[in-house]
Design an enzyme around this catalytic site. Structure first.
Site, PDB file in Angstrom:
ATOM      1  N   VAL A  19       0.831  -1.208   0.000  1.00 63.08           N
ATOM      2  CA  VAL A  19       0.000   0.000   0.000  1.00 63.08           C
ATOM      3  C   VAL A  19       0.868   1.262   0.000  1.00 63.08           C
ATOM      4  O   VAL A  19       0.667   2.177  -0.809  1.00 63.08           O
ATOM      5  CB  VAL A  19      -0.971  -0.002   1.213  1.00 63.08           C
ATOM      6  CG1 VAL A  19      -1.716   1.326   1.326  1.00 63.08           C
ATOM      7  CG2 VAL A  19      -1.957  -1.156   1.100  1.00 63.08           C
ATOM      8  N   ALA A  85       1.608  -5.205  10.789  1.00 67.27           N
ATOM      9  CA  ALA A  85       2.128  -6.570  10.776  1.00 67.27           C
ATOM     10  C   ALA A  85       1.106  -7.450  10.076  1.00 67.27           C
ATOM     11  O   ALA A  85      -0.093  -7.214  10.181  1.00 67.27           O
ATOM     12  CB  ALA A  85       2.338  -7.047  12.204  1.00 67.27           C
ATOM     13  N   ARG A  93      -7.136 -12.821  15.559  1.00 72.93           N
ATOM     14  CA  ARG A  93      -7.377 -11.451  15.071  1.00 72.93           C
ATOM     15  C   ARG A  93      -7.135 -10.441  16.186  1.00 72.93           C
ATOM     16  O   ARG A  93      -6.662  -9.340  15.947  1.00 72.93           O
ATOM     17  CB  ARG A  93      -8.813 -11.332  14.558  1.00 72.93           C
ATOM     18  CG  ARG A  93      -8.976 -12.003  13.220  1.00 72.93           C
ATOM     19  CD  ARG A  93     -10.370 -11.820  12.695  1.00 72.93           C
ATOM     20  NE  ARG A  93     -10.569 -10.467  12.186  1.00 72.93           N
ATOM     21  CZ  ARG A  93     -11.633 -10.102  11.506  1.00 72.93           C
ATOM     22  NH1 ARG A  93     -12.578 -10.960  11.247  1.00 72.93           N
ATOM     23  NH2 ARG A  93     -11.754  -8.877  11.076  1.00 72.93           N
ATOM     24  N   VAL A 127      -8.809   0.091  10.252  1.00 72.94           N
ATOM     25  CA  VAL A 127      -8.453   1.504  10.185  1.00 72.94           C
ATOM     26  C   VAL A 127      -9.211   2.371  11.202  1.00 72.94           C
ATOM     27  O   VAL A 127      -8.642   3.318  11.751  1.00 72.94           O
ATOM     28  CB  VAL A 127      -8.608   2.032   8.736  1.00 72.94           C
ATOM     29  CG1 VAL A 127     -10.046   2.077   8.293  1.00 72.94           C
ATOM     30  CG2 VAL A 127      -7.954   3.397   8.580  1.00 72.94           C
ATOM     31  N   ASP A 153     -13.995   2.521  -0.298  1.00 73.52           N
ATOM     32  CA  ASP A 153     -15.271   1.831  -0.500  1.00 73.52           C
ATOM     33  C   ASP A 153     -16.246   2.718  -1.285  1.00 73.52           C
ATOM     34  O   ASP A 153     -17.022   2.225  -2.102  1.00 73.52           O
ATOM     35  CB  ASP A 153     -15.869   1.456   0.860  1.00 73.52           C
ATOM     36  CG  ASP A 153     -14.800   0.879   1.773  1.00 73.52           C
ATOM     37  OD1 ASP A 153     -14.683  -0.343   1.877  1.00 73.52           O
ATOM     38  OD2 ASP A 153     -14.043   1.685   2.365  1.00 73.52           O
ATOM     39  N   ALA A 155     -15.364   4.861  -3.521  1.00 73.12           N
ATOM     40  CA  ALA A 155     -14.902   4.806  -4.918  1.00 73.12           C
ATOM     41  C   ALA A 155     -15.401   3.519  -5.575  1.00 73.12           C
ATOM     42  O   ALA A 155     -15.864   3.526  -6.723  1.00 73.12           O
ATOM     43  CB  ALA A 155     -13.374   4.871  -4.967  1.00 73.12           C
ATOM     44  N   ARG A 156     -15.315   2.427  -4.825  1.00 74.19           N
ATOM     45  CA  ARG A 156     -15.817   1.149  -5.370  1.00 74.19           C
ATOM     46  C   ARG A 156     -17.314   1.254  -5.645  1.00 74.19           C
ATOM     47  O   ARG A 156     -17.811   0.780  -6.664  1.00 74.19           O
ATOM     48  CB  ARG A 156     -15.557   0.024  -4.350  1.00 74.19           C
ATOM     49  CG  ARG A 156     -14.096  -0.350  -4.239  1.00 74.19           C
ATOM     50  CD  ARG A 156     -13.852  -1.316  -3.093  1.00 74.19           C
ATOM     51  NE  ARG A 156     -12.478  -1.800  -3.123  1.00 74.19           N
ATOM     52  CZ  ARG A 156     -11.818  -2.230  -2.055  1.00 74.19           C
ATOM     53  NH1 ARG A 156     -12.403  -2.246  -0.868  1.00 74.19           N
ATOM     54  NH2 ARG A 156     -10.579  -2.667  -2.176  1.00 74.19           N
ATOM     55  N   ARG A 158     -19.060   3.928  -6.341  1.00 76.67           N
ATOM     56  CA  ARG A 158     -19.275   4.758  -7.531  1.00 76.67           C
ATOM     57  C   ARG A 158     -18.968   3.974  -8.798  1.00 76.67           C
ATOM     58  O   ARG A 158     -19.676   4.074  -9.804  1.00 76.67           O
ATOM     59  CB  ARG A 158     -18.401   6.020  -7.459  1.00 76.67           C
ATOM     60  CG  ARG A 158     -18.872   6.991  -6.388  1.00 76.67           C
ATOM     61  CD  ARG A 158     -17.902   8.136  -6.214  1.00 76.67           C
ATOM     62  NE  ARG A 158     -17.819   8.981  -7.386  1.00 76.67           N
ATOM     63  CZ  ARG A 158     -16.851   9.859  -7.624  1.00 76.67           C
ATOM     64  NH1 ARG A 158     -15.868  10.007  -6.747  1.00 76.67           N
ATOM     65  NH2 ARG A 158     -16.838  10.589  -8.710  1.00 76.67           N
ATOM     66  N   HIS A 180     -14.973   0.816   8.058  1.00 74.55           N
ATOM     67  CA  HIS A 180     -14.308   0.263   6.878  1.00 74.55           C
ATOM     68  C   HIS A 180     -14.157  -1.226   7.189  1.00 74.55           C
ATOM     69  O   HIS A 180     -13.162  -1.663   7.747  1.00 74.55           O
ATOM     70  CB  HIS A 180     -12.948   0.927   6.657  1.00 74.55           C
ATOM     71  CG  HIS A 180     -12.114   0.251   5.592  1.00 74.55           C
ATOM     72  ND1 HIS A 180     -12.452   0.243   4.263  1.00 74.55           N
ATOM     73  CD2 HIS A 180     -10.971  -0.466   5.673  1.00 74.55           C
ATOM     74  CE1 HIS A 180     -11.552  -0.438   3.581  1.00 74.55           C
ATOM     75  NE2 HIS A 180     -10.633  -0.884   4.411  1.00 74.55           N
TER      76      HIS A 180
END
Ligand SMILES: NC(=O)c1ccc[n+]([C@@H]2O[C@H](COP(=O)([O-])OP(=O)(O)OC[C@H]3O[C@@H](n4cnc5c(N)ncnc54)[C@H](O)[C@@H]3O)[C@@H](O)[C@H]2O)c1
Length: 319
Positions: A19, A85, A93, A127, A153, A155-156, A158, A180
């Protein structure tokens, strides 16, 4: 080389993995930044990413790209945290969450101690929880610590809506809000195509056979996008890198852009002491304002549900 000065639009990226490096690549081409500094616990990785990037310099606008140290935080306008990490075999988790909270908390602490007067953007997952951790560790005002939240998300969303409606994605205004993560939701009440409310636009368009069903499917596609990409290639990088450039532009160019970043909520929508995504006006000093739109009851309930889930994760850090 760009002369280093206080006025430089300096971005420090912490975490030079998939990223961080993709963001650096897109940011270099955007021309938005004067300096891009990459820091990673794995010094060789940061060095290699920088060498690879600078050799492309003849092909993008002038920008100084180099590896850095925490001393670079002090005059940065923006510090973007993509460090984290990966989950180890047998690791739960919760163990991973605690490890990443430790990493992000300590970076945020260093940024604050450096005297940095800029803005911090958290990208590392989960996040929303880690944005809360960064905010508390830094002691900064909530406006200066934000998470990339559901900008990706949205953007996805749209993208899928534009494809469904057969229109340019730039004519679609739409937001995913909340966590998120799995509890995120489409803010259908705020969704427009060329200024027309989606519920009025979509049933009239030729591509719709059963709009209620199509709505559900589009929302599911967005929610499952990361899983599909990770199933295919192991990680996500391109769309998130571009979402980060969009956030960076809003900050470095003082654009007052409305973006669904993750922000600390302090009473808005009856929710408090948690970070989650809401439409926010983003500018050079971070979040100028949270936009309070009149959400219908089902969207308010979805937001409250996200808040509850993120709060539980925050509480598990303390337990
Ligand atoms: N918010 C989003 O929309 C979004 C999208 C995609 C990925 N992510 C998250 O971004 C994070 C990074 O993803 P990635 O694919 O680049 O992972 P990656 O494993 O490729 O990179 C993470 C990097 O962080 C570095 N790192 C670890 N601890 C550090 C420390 N204390 N200081 C400096 N560097 C440190 C590692 O050495 C590694 O290079 C993950 O948490 C991922 O889940 C978020």
């Amino acid at each position: 080389m760009v002369e280093s000065s206080k006025q430089n639009r300096k971005v420090v990226i912490v975490g030079a993995g998939a990223v961080g490096s993709t963001y650096a690549y897109a940011l270099a081409q955007s021309g938005i930044a004067d300096e891009i500094i990459m820091i990673d616990k794995n010094g060789d990785l940061a060095k290699g990413q920088v060498m690879d990037l600078v050799q492309g310099q003849p092909f993008f606008p002038t920008v100084d790209i180099r590896t850095g140290t925490p001393e670079d935080y002090s005059d940065a306008q923006l510090v973007v945290i993509t460090a984290g990490a990966a989950q180890r075999p047998g690791e739960t988790r919760l163990q991973l969450l605690r490890k990443n909270a430790g990493i992000v908390g300590s970076i945020a602490d260093d940024v604050a101690n450096s005297g940095c007067g800029g803005v911090m953007v958290v990208v590392s997952n989960p996040v929303d929880v880690l944005t809360w951790v960064a905010l508390k560790s830094s002691g900064w005002n909530r406006s200066r610590v934000l998470g990339s939240g559901t900008v990706l998300d949205s953007a996805r969303f749209r993208h899928f809506l534009a494809r469904h409606c057969g229109v340019d994605v730039h004519n679609v205004h739409a937001y995913f809000l909340g966590e998120h993560g799995d509890s995120e939701f489409a803010a259908w009440s705020m969704t427009h195509v060329a200024g027309i409310k989606i519920d009025e636009y979509c049933p009239a368009c030729e591509n719709c056979s059963d709009w209620k069903e199509e709505r559900k499917q589009i929302e599911q596609h967005v929610r499952h996008s990361a899983y599909h990409i990770i199933d295919s290639k192991g990680f996500t990088q391109f769309a998130v890198g571009l979402a980060l450039v969009r956030i960076t532009g809003a900050i470095l160019r003082s654009q007052h852009s409305v973006l669904s970043v993750s922000t600390y909520v302090d009473g808005e929508f009856g929710i408090s002491d948690v970070c989650l995504s809401l439409p926010c006006i983003v500018s050079h000093d971070g979040i100028r304002q949270i936009l309070i739109s009149p959400l219908p009851d089902e969207e308010k309930a979805a937001l409250a549900n996200s808040a509850g889930i993120i709060k539980q994760a925050i509480a598990s850090l303390e337990g």
